[in-house]
Every structure is written in C-alpha cells, then in structure tokens.
Design an enzyme around this catalytic site. Structure first.
Site, PDB file in Angstrom:
ATOM      1  N   GLY A  44       0.722  -0.927  -0.065  1.00 24.90           N
ATOM      2  CA  GLY A  44      -0.086  -0.044   0.072  1.00 24.90           C
ATOM      3  C   GLY A  44       0.913   1.183  -0.089  1.00 24.90           C
ATOM      4  N   GLY A  46       3.717   1.847  -1.871  1.00 26.76           N
ATOM      5  CA  GLY A  46       4.741   2.029  -2.742  1.00 26.76           C
ATOM      6  C   GLY A  46       5.557   0.614  -3.003  1.00 26.76           C
ATOM      7  CE  LYS A  63       7.178   1.055   2.017  1.00 24.66           C
ATOM      8  NZ  LYS A  63       6.680   0.184   3.233  1.00 24.66           N
ATOM      9  CG  ASP A 156       0.255  -1.272   8.897  1.00 23.39           C
ATOM     10  OD1 ASP A 156      -0.788  -1.858   9.073  1.00 23.39           O
ATOM     11  OD2 ASP A 156       0.576  -0.872   7.766  1.00 23.39           O
TER      12      ASP A 156
END
Ligand code: ATP
Ligand code: MG
Length: 765
Positions: A44, A46, A63, A156
């Site tokens: 989600g 990249g 990233k 997360d």
C-alpha cells in the site's frame, strides 16, 4: 554528512553490478546515491527495491513512497521529520533505517536489506509451527517494547510487516509509517478516513480514538492468532464486515491450542484496551511463562538517563561552550545510576530543529539539560534548564554568572545542582564524589585548554599535534592541572597509535609519564587510567590494559572511551561475550560513535554470529565510512556467509585504498583465495618472520592456507600467531575456514595453549 560526498572525496569507483533485465516501472534506476537492482515487493505504500548504495558500496532495501501519499509540502516535511525520529530506533528486532530523503520529488527510505521471508509468506506456506509462532511473537515484543519505551507506536503490525531473517532474527518493518498511509479501496472506505490494514487493526483505531502502544499489542495478538489457527481472528467478505467484526464479534475459539496459550492470545485481543496487556513487557512475560525458559528483557531501564545538549552561543564561543559541556558530562559520568549520553553524540544536536521530546525519543533518555552561554570580556553567563523529555516538564533551572577564571567552579555547580535535583526524584541517586580542586586559571588558560581538548577528540594527526601543543602550554602555565596532564597523555598515546608503524618510540614513554603526573595530582582521574591502558595495549600487555580500564570505569561508569576499549581488550583476550556486552553499553551512551559498532561486530564474528555482525559493521560504516577495519571485518563476515556478490563490492572498495593494515590485506588475500582469482602468494614464510605484532593477520593467513589445502602452512601461521600472543579462542573455534583442521592434534594442542593462557590471565584480573 552525506554518503555521496564522502564517496567523492575518496574518488573510489567500485564497479557497480549491472541492472537485472526485467520490468521496470520507474523511468530511472538511480535515486540519490542508490542504484536500483530488482524489485522485492510492493504494498500500500509504494515499492521496495533492492538497491546498491554507491557511496558505501553496499546493498540496501529502498522503499519508494507513492506521490499520492505525501502530496503536499507540509506532509512531506512532517513525513521526513517523523521518519527521522523512528529511524533512530536501534534494536535488533527493528529494521534499521539508514536514510530518508527526497530525490526529484521522490520520497525514499533506505533501510537494511533483509534476507528472509515475511510472516505472510510463512503463513501462506503453512510453515509456522506453534514453537516458531511463539518465537516470532517474542522477538516482535522485544522490538515493540523498545519502541514503546521511546514513545513510538507502530500502528500497522501485520504479517507483511514482520520479516524473519535466515538466521532466525525477526525484524519489524515500517515503524511509524502508517500515519501517512492513504486509504485505498483494498483497505478502508474513503469515507471512514481511517488508515491501516483492517484485518489487524485495533478497535480504537477503527473508532479513530487516540492510540497508544496497546494498539500494537492487539495487532500482534491478531497475527499470533492467525499463525496458530491458520485463519485471521476477524474474517469477513469485505472491509465493512471485517471492521464490524473487530468492533463487536469475539474471534472463534482457537481449536487444538492449549487453553493457557489461548488465554494469552485472547487477552491481547480484548476490545477494551484496559483489559488488554498494559505493556509489551507484560505480554512477553506471559509468553515466556508459557514457553518456559527465561529471558532478560533489555531496555527496561533501572537507571536514569540524561543528555547534555550543546549550549547555544555565538559561533565565536562554540569551543568554549563545548568545553563546558564536556566537563559537565565528565562530572556526571561518575554517577553509576546515571546513563549519560557521550559528547560525540550530543554534539550532533547543535542547532537542531527537533523538540526536546523528539530528542528524548531519539536517544531514549529521560532528561535533557539545555541552555545558553553568553560571554562578554571576562564574564560568562550560563542559563540552563533540566527538562523531562517524556512530558516536556521543566525540572530545574539555573542562572550562573561568573568570571572566566571561575568557570570550572561553575561546571561543578551545575553538575551538583543536577544531581541534587535527581536526588529528589530518584532516592538511590548517589552524590558526586569530591572532585579535586582545579587550579585557579585565567581566561587565556581556559581558552587554550578547551581548544586543546576539542582538537584532541578528532583523532586526526594534525589536530592531535596542535592539541598537544596547546595542552603543553596549559601545563606550563598551570602545572597542577591534573586533567590537562591526562588529556595530554591521551593525545600522545593516540598520536603514537596513528603514526604506527613509523611512530617515534619516545612518544609512548611521554604518554605514560603524563598519565602518571595526572594521577599524582588526582588519583581518581579516569582519563589518566584510559591513557595508561592505551599505552599498555600498544605494548601488548592486555592484563595491565584491563586493570586500568576497570579502574577508569569504577570511577566513571559511563566513560564511553573506557567501555569501548575494554570491549576491544576482551575481544583480544577471548572473552567475546563480555566484549559484546560492553560494546552495547557504549552504544547506549554514544549511538553516534562508530568504533563501538566495529567492536560489537568483531565480538559477534568471533562467536560465529556473522549475520548480526554484519548489521553492527554496517552501522559502523554508516558513521565512519573510511574505516578499513570495519570494511575488512565486514568482508570477512560476507565471505564466511558465502555472500560473494556483497563481498565483491567490499573488496572493490578496499583495493582502491592505500596504506592498508596487514590484517586488512590478509582478508583481501582470503577473498582472492576463495574466488580463485589468480594472484601472488600473499604470505610467504619469509614475510611471516617480518610481521611485527600482528597475530590477527597471521590467523587469517592460516585461513588462506587451509583453503588451499595446505594444512601444514596453515598450522605454521596459527602457531606463530599463538606465539605472538593470540588469545581470541572463540574465533579459532568458530572460524569456518579452519574447519578442516578441527580434528588435527596439532591444532587441538595449540587451542589448549591458548585456553591455558586465558585461564592464567583471568586469574590475574
Ligand atoms: P504496506 O505498504 O502497508 O507496508 P506491505 O508491507 O505489504 O504493505 P511494503 O512495506 O511496501 O508493503 O513491502 C513490500 C514487501 O517488500 C514486503 O512484504 C517484503 O517482502 C519486502 N520488503 C520490505 N522491506 C524489506 C527489506 N528491508 N528487506 C527485504 N525485503 C523487504
Ligand atoms: Mg510494509
């Protein structure tokens, strides 16, 4: 300093691996100093690429964040700032962030490349036993505990963000990034405005309540549930179903799972967070109680920690102000209940734009002393305050106005005031020892002294020569100044070290002389003992080095130089576990010091823990990319692990450098031998006789011979190395290249000799 600049200044151009052919969604393959190689995955937020850091000649994971996520300038700035805070988390179970930045509008995060699989992969492959699941959760909790203590919440936690490395280490990815995630269809309905991956999201996140560390514990509970059950706890056909299940349904009972374990999982999954585990440590304690065994939970600090920040002042007064901070740090380092951040790290926060809370998080310290200095003529004014970094609350403040000649009294006064203040909050806090009175000095002397001290720390030959000159003048003018003698002694010893092998012999005697003078004036001067230990070590007397460093640490338990050198001494005397502990202690106090990571890496290599060693050495090189030893040890680790591509990059860097120490050249021959690059025989018998005190180089030469199948030659090198004082027995035992010699009686005898010697040495301590 950017890696790229350093790279240029060296004019080293290691060959870069060619790009892999294949789909390339990006219109360029270079981002800042990174060269993209192959895509590792996408999510989600990249894409993640394997890339080569051209500055440091090392592979990283890069990233690339989607533009939509951080569209406006404000969000970008906030992202970069927050990523920076998260990037200071330094824990073996949290992926290391090397750099965050923006390149032609492309935001990127460069991080440690993890060779392994995600927990998602393991679950999909049905490859998680109960034992493994618990081990993963244990390690994740250790990482979370450290982060939560530093005030950072992940937000997360999910199987995609947990990776298991080949050596079994679990690494948490994407710390603190969730805040910036934009909702996509696959995740949450745009109307709800909430972000994150719903399946593992906590009820409070869904309700958009303020979150704390307990939301990560819920998510980890959900991951554990899925690993045990094979199904996530909250199912549903679409996002809406999942969200309402999290808020209102109890997960199906865990079948085939022992009730005690099921109870732990359900406690983590309580909807009301009051009923959940209050802290990662509590969750961990229950898991450990269930699995049996014991585990020290690191990072639950019993000590108080403090950073003394640089004083704000006019640029002309910087050296002077730094000198004052130095002395305050030295004073406070004597307190064994206080973990104090070393000068080399705290100075990075000069003119910072971070809040005190952010600095507290970055360094994991409870308190910060900050202030300003103003000087006019002979008068100095210092205003200082002590702030609790957790809540920003001011604990103490003081104003001092003194004549420059009384500056040392003022430093003591400030240090005493802080300790007095800490007394109120922490009863066990000890008072500072009586310090030896300093001779009355005038402004000119203090100026010279502070200049000398600031130059001495750079470890550059020219600077040290100047420092020596200044400190000698100070002593001429104020002969009773113990610390000046001690600092002069350290400068002389360091100069000798740096001039090797061409150092004039008398330097070492002078260094010893000065340290003794310092101790005659002040028998509790830790710097003098550190200096004596350097002299002893250079002379090969590890026992005396050990004794002197222990004494320095008895006086000043937070003395980072002493911690670091003692770690080094332990490596060479075969006590690698102790070396590891000391290096970690030094890192806690001085996360910006590169040599602590080098020693940590060496101690780990000696224990055969190559992958962890690589992590530590990588850190060392990020801080000091010019250190040939760190490079060579890292190269050795890569060779030991058979990571030839990375080894080649490292070799390319080293062969472009001049004046390589013998041990480094030995590792290069090892590379040649393994890759069968035809080359001259690096170590002949004649050369062997000429090698001065270099047992390490010889030990590696033994590796080269063993690889060639010349066992006699290998043994000869080991024998000579043992004769010259090799004591690092763990390394002999874990050396993968010496495996063919394992049952050789001569090798066993030599190891016995080393073991005996270590025993005798430890009796002496
Ligand atoms: P999200 O965007 O919500 O974090 P995600 O975790 O699935 O979703 P990414 O974080 O972009 O997506 O990561 C994608 C994949 O790239 C990971 O699942 C993992 O396989 C791989 N990956 C990410 N970071 C690294 C790393 N440091 N080293 C090696 N592989 C990595
Ligand atoms: Mg991720």
């Amino acid at each position: 300093m950017s890696d790229r600049r350093l790279f240029k200044s060296h004019q080293v151009t290691p060959e870069l691996p060619r790009l892999q052919p294949g789909p390339q969604p990006l219109d360029r393959n270079v981002i800042a100093s990174y060269m993209l190689e192959e895509q590792l995955g996408s999510g989600g937020m990249g894409q993640v690429w394997k890339a080569i850091d051209r500055g440091l000649a090392r592979p990283v994971a890069l990233k690339l964040l989607p533009h939509s996520m951080v569209a406006d300038q404000d969000t970008r700035a906030r992202f970069l700032r927050e990523a920076k805070v998260a990037s200071v988390l330094n824990h073996p179970n949290i992926v290391t962030i090397f750099e965050t930045g923006e390149y032609e509008k492309q935001l990127f995060i460069a991080m440690e490349l993890i060779e392994g699989v995600t927990v998602r992969d393991l679950i999909n492959r049905h490859d998680v036993t109960r034992e493994r699941a618990l081990d993963i959760v244990k390690q994740a909790l250790l990482g979370l505990s450290a982060a939560h203590q530093a005030g950072i919440i992940h937000r997360d936690i999910k199987p995609e963000n947990l990776m298991v490395r080949k050596d079994g280490y679990v690494k948490i990815l994407d710390f603190g990034l969730a805040k910036f995630q934009v909702s996509t269809e696959a995740q949450v309905t745009p109307q709800s405005g909430i972000v994150g991956t719903p399946r593992y999201m906590s009820p409070e996140q869904i309700k958009n309540d303020p979150v704390d560390g307990r939301c990560d514990l819920f998510s980890l509970g959900a991951v554990l549930y899925e690993m045990l059950a094979g199904e996530p706890p909250f199912g549903g056909e679409n996002v809406g179903h999942i969200l309402s299940a999290i808020i209102s349904l109890n997960p199906p009972a865990l079948k085939g799972v022992p009730p005690e374990l099921a109870k732990i999982v359900m406690k983590a999954l309580q909807k009301d967070r009051q009923k959940r585990y209050a802290q990662a440590g509590e969750f961990l304690t229950d898991i450990i109680a269930y699995t049996g065994g014991s585990l020290e939970i690191p990072g639950i600090a019993t000590e108080t920690s403090l950073v003394v920040l640089p004083l704000t002042c006019s640029p002309d007064d910087e050296i002077f102000a730094d000198g004052i901070v130095d002395e305050i740090i030295a004073n406070l380092s004597r307190n064994s209940r206080l973990r104090i951040i070393a000068r080399s790290t705290s100075k990075l926060y000069r003119n910072h734009s971070m809040s005190i809370q952010e600095i507290g998080q970055a360094l994991n310290v409870d308190m910060a002393l900050e202030g300003s200095l103003r000087r006019s003529g002979e008068r100095v004014r210092v205003v200082a305050q002590l702030v609790n970094t957790r809540d920003g609350f001011q604990m103490w403040n003081g104003r001092f106005e003194v004549k420059v000649k009384d500056i040392f009294d003022m430093e003591d006064e400030i240090s005493d005031a802080i300790v007095g203040e800490l007394h109120k909050h922490f009863k066990s806090m000890e008072s500072l020892d009586e310090r030896v009175a300093l001779p009355i000095v005038d402004s000119a002397i203090s100026e010279l002294y502070f200049k000398g001290v600031s130059l001495q720390g750079t470890l550059r030959i020219d600077d040290i020569r100047k420092a020596i000159e200044y400190l000698q003048k100070v002593i001429e003018l104020a002969p009773g100044f113990a610390t000046a003698h001690a600092k002069l002694s350290t400068s002389l010893a360091n100069l000798y070290r740096l001039l090797l092998p061409h150092a004039p012999a008398e330097l070492l005697g002078e260094a010893e002389e000065e340290a003794k003078k310092a101790l005659a004036l002040d028998p509790a001067n830790p710097d003098a003992y550190v200096s004596l230990s350097i002299v002893a070590r250079i002379r090969g007397d590890f026992s005396a080095a050990h004794a002197n460093l222990s004494e320095a640490l008895r006086i000043s338990p937070s003395h980072v130089t002493a911690l670091s050198w003692l770690s080094y001494v332990h490596i060479f005397t075969g006590n690698c576990e102790e070396a590891e502990k000391l290096a970690r202690k030094a890192i806690e106090r001085d996360p910006a010091g590169s040599s602590h990571y080098t020693f940590l890496g060496y101690s780990l290599i000696s224990q055969g823990r190559f992958m962890e060693a690589s992590d530590a050495l990588d850190r060392a090189l990020r801080i000091d990319p010019r250190n040939h030893y760190s490079y060579a040890i890292l190269l050795y680790a890569k060779l030991a692990m058979g990571q030839m591509e990375e080894a080649r990059i490292m070799r390319d860097y080293l062969v472009h450098s001049d004046n390589l120490p013998l041990a480094v050249q030995a590792v290069l021959s090892l590379y040649r031998q393994i890759t069968e690059t035809p080359a001259e025989v690096p170590f002949s018998d004649e050369l062997l006789l000429k090698i001065p005190y270099e047992p390490e180089a010889e030990r590696i030469a033994a590796d080269v011979f063993a690889l060639r199948g010349e066992m006699k030659g290998a043994l000869k090198f080991i024998e000579s190395s043992v004769k010259k004082g090799l004591l690092n027995l763990p390394f002999l035992e874990h050396d993968p290249f010496l495996k063919p010699l394992r049952d050789d009686p001569a090798f066993i005898t030599l190891k016995g000799l080393v073991a005996d010697r270590i025993k005798r040495l430890s009796h002496k301590h």
